[in-house]
Design a protein around this motif. Structure first.
Motif, short mmCIF file in Angstrom:
data_model
loop_
_atom_site.label_atom_id
_atom_site.label_comp_id
_atom_site.label_asym_id
_atom_site.label_seq_id
_atom_site.Cartn_x
_atom_site.Cartn_y
_atom_site.Cartn_z
N GLN A 62 0.81 -1.22 0.00
CA GLN A 62 0.00 0.00 0.00
C GLN A 62 0.85 1.27 0.00
OE1 GLN A 62 -0.82 -2.53 2.53
NE2 GLN A 62 -2.17 -3.36 0.97
N VAL A 63 2.17 1.12 -0.11
CA VAL A 63 3.08 2.27 0.07
C VAL A 63 3.72 2.72 -1.24
CG1 VAL A 63 5.25 2.99 1.17
CG2 VAL A 63 3.56 1.69 2.47
N GLN A 64 3.73 4.03 -1.44
CA GLN A 64 4.44 4.62 -2.59
C GLN A 64 5.90 4.84 -2.26
OE1 GLN A 64 2.59 8.04 -4.50
NE2 GLN A 64 4.59 9.01 -4.79
N ASP A 65 6.16 5.45 -1.11
CA ASP A 65 7.54 5.62 -0.64
C ASP A 65 7.53 5.98 0.84
OD1 ASP A 65 6.89 8.36 -0.52
OD2 ASP A 65 7.96 8.85 -2.36
N MET A 66 8.72 5.91 1.45
CA MET A 66 8.89 6.25 2.86
C MET A 66 10.16 7.08 3.01
SD MET A 66 7.82 2.57 4.66
CE MET A 66 8.71 1.45 3.56
N HIS A 67 10.05 8.17 3.74
CA HIS A 67 11.21 9.02 4.05
C HIS A 67 11.38 9.05 5.56
CE1 HIS A 67 10.18 10.43 0.00
NE2 HIS A 67 11.40 10.91 -0.08
N PHE A 68 12.55 8.62 6.03
CA PHE A 68 12.76 8.54 7.47
C PHE A 68 14.06 9.22 7.90
CE2 PHE A 68 10.39 4.36 6.92
CZ PHE A 68 9.17 4.90 7.32
N ILE B 289 18.93 10.90 6.56
CA ILE B 289 17.63 10.76 5.91
C ILE B 289 17.74 9.69 4.84
CG2 ILE B 289 15.79 11.92 4.64
CD1 ILE B 289 16.22 13.06 7.42
N VAL B 290 16.77 8.79 4.84
CA VAL B 290 16.75 7.71 3.84
C VAL B 290 15.40 7.70 3.14
CG1 VAL B 290 15.91 5.95 5.48
CG2 VAL B 290 17.24 5.25 3.47
N ARG B 291 15.41 7.37 1.86
CA ARG B 291 14.18 7.16 1.10
C ARG B 291 14.08 5.68 0.75
NH1 ARG B 291 14.74 10.36 -3.54
NH2 ARG B 291 13.56 12.08 -2.60
N LEU B 292 12.96 5.06 1.11
CA LEU B 292 12.69 3.67 0.76
C LEU B 292 11.55 3.65 -0.25
CD1 LEU B 292 12.75 2.02 4.32
CD2 LEU B 292 14.66 2.33 2.73
N THR B 293 11.80 3.09 -1.41
CA THR B 293 10.78 3.00 -2.45
C THR B 293 10.47 1.54 -2.73
OG1 THR B 293 11.68 5.02 -3.46
CG2 THR B 293 10.13 3.72 -4.79
N PRO B 294 9.27 1.08 -2.37
CA PRO B 294 8.93 -0.33 -2.61
C PRO B 294 9.09 -0.71 -4.07
CG PRO B 294 7.33 0.65 -1.13
CD PRO B 294 8.20 1.78 -1.63
N ARG B 295 9.64 -1.89 -4.30
CA ARG B 295 9.82 -2.40 -5.66
C ARG B 295 8.47 -2.83 -6.23
NH1 ARG B 295 15.31 -3.16 -6.08
NH2 ARG B 295 16.45 -3.52 -4.12
N ALA B 296 8.29 -2.65 -7.53
CA ALA B 296 7.07 -3.13 -8.18
C ALA B 296 6.94 -4.64 -7.95
CB ALA B 296 7.11 -2.81 -9.67
N ALA B 297 8.09 -5.31 -7.98
CA ALA B 297 8.18 -6.72 -7.62
C ALA B 297 9.61 -6.98 -7.18
CB ALA B 297 7.82 -7.61 -8.80
N PRO B 298 9.81 -7.81 -6.16
CA PRO B 298 11.18 -8.14 -5.76
C PRO B 298 11.97 -8.72 -6.94
CG PRO B 298 9.62 -8.91 -4.12
CD PRO B 298 8.81 -8.46 -5.30
#
Length: 268
Positions: free
Chosen positions: A127-133, A186-195
């Motif tokens: 359900q995630v587009q991206d995450m910035h932490f 700061i890190v950006r995590l972008t879920p892969r369309a598929a592993p």
């Protein structure tokens, strides 16, 4: 609205960001828009929140400190769609916050719960587009570490299985109040369309990786003895004398899939 005094609480892992330059840089990295569903974890006194709301007026924030919640509601009362969720982020069902849109998650994560919180959030990557932490710099380095690196381990493999990892920039201690004793990043995590390589059973992959790095100085063969018969280990087309930190994500997935097949009685 004027600021108010609130002593950072150690039990919540609070370190409030006070550097305007860094705050602006984070907001620009996220670049939130009104058509997106953005969720901020741990808004604190609202430093990043204010800039996120400028782009996304229906922002949701998750805050555990009940002393901050009424103050946040008053500070941002001009935004009628702004929502404060009084909860522990480790227990939040983030999928329920999506409103049918991909989630963008932002947070200055408490360092004392950062790793379990990352694993919790990975369960919602669909359900995630991206995450910035904002995280302890050492944690960000572990996330993006490659095989052979001394900090490569369980976190590296599971995060990289699901996401592309981008190390954006450092945040020194003086940018916070109180100043932490460690550097942040700061890190950006972008879920892969598929592993890149699909795991047949994600729980088995995590079981294997956890077992391997619980005794990382030993060879992989020692780990596998806990999970499969010696005859099955010998039948593997794999050098089990290697140490866990030398294996790529794809190699761990391949071994996990073999373990799944053996448990299902489907070994060749």
């Amino acid at each position: 609205m004027t600021d108010f005094y609130h002593k950072a609480r150690k039990r919540f892992g609070q370190n409030f960001l006070i550097d305007d330059g860094i705050i602006g840089r984070i907001a620009r990295a996220v670049s939130a828009s009104e058509h997106e569903q953005v969720v901020e974890i741990g808004p604190g006194k609202g430093a990043i929140t204010e800039l996120l709301l400028a782009g996304c007026p229906h922002l949701k924030v998750v805050e555990l400190d009940r002393d901050l919640i009424p103050w946040l509601k008053v500070k941002f009362e001009q935004f009628p769609n702004f929502e404060v969720i009084a909860a522990d982020a480790l227990k939040v069902d983030f999928a329920a916050l999506a409103n049918g849109r991909p989630l963008r998650i932002v947070g200055n994560l408490p360092y004392n719960i950062s790793t379990p919180l990352i694993f919790h959030l990975l369960s919602f990557v669909g359900q995630v587009q991206d995450m910035h932490f904002m995280l302890q710099k050492e944690v960000v380095q572990r996330m993006g570490a490659q095989p052979g690196n001394k900090v490569y381990g369980r976190l590296s493999i599971m995060v990289q299985y699901w996401c592309k990892v981008e190390y954006l920039f450092d945040v020194p201690p003086h940018c916070f109040s109180p100043a932490p004793k460690v550097d942040s990043a700061i890190v950006r995590l972008t879920p892969r369309a598929a592993p890149e390589v699909i795991a047949d059973d994600h729980a088995v992959l995590q079981e294997l990786v956890t077992a391997a790095f619980s005794q990382r100085r030993k060879t992989l063969r020692n780990t596998l003895k806990l999970l499969m018969d010696v005859a099955d280990i010998d039948a593997l087309d794999f050098d089990t004398s290697r140490r866990p930190e030398t294996l790529s994500v794809a190699e761990f997935v391949g071994l996990a899939n073999r373990l799944v097949a053996l448990r299902a009685g489907g070994a060749d």
